[in-house]
Design a protein around this motif. Sequence first.
Motif: not given
Length: 107
Positions: A37-42, A47-50, A61-68, A77-80
């Motif tokens: 809901p906050g958008g997807g980024t790279v 740039p290979l980890e959306p 502050a917001y939660w970000r899930a990064i696909n490693r 998936v790292v959530v921070q």
Amino acid sequence: MKLVMTVALIATAMLTAPLGHADPDPHKPDPGNHFCPGGGTVDQMSPLEPSCDGIPYDDGAYWRAINRGAPGTASLVVVQCVKPPPPPGLFGPQIIGVVPAPPGSCQ
């Protein structure tokens, strides 16, 4: 016979009724279900980890899930909890990307 038919109709109605569910928390992203809901980024650093963001809290502050991991392989998936960087010039050199949020954020 009427009792058997009544029980059968009630059981059929219960099995065919749609399941109710609550709306997901917009602050918590779910990249597995493409719920960002906050958008997807790279990430600018890789740039290979959306990443998939939740909606920011009042303090920014917001939660970000990064696909490693490399595409097509098992990934992690790292959530921070993160915050946008401060504006350039106020606190030294410009920071690219996001910074970890202070303790107590994302609650």
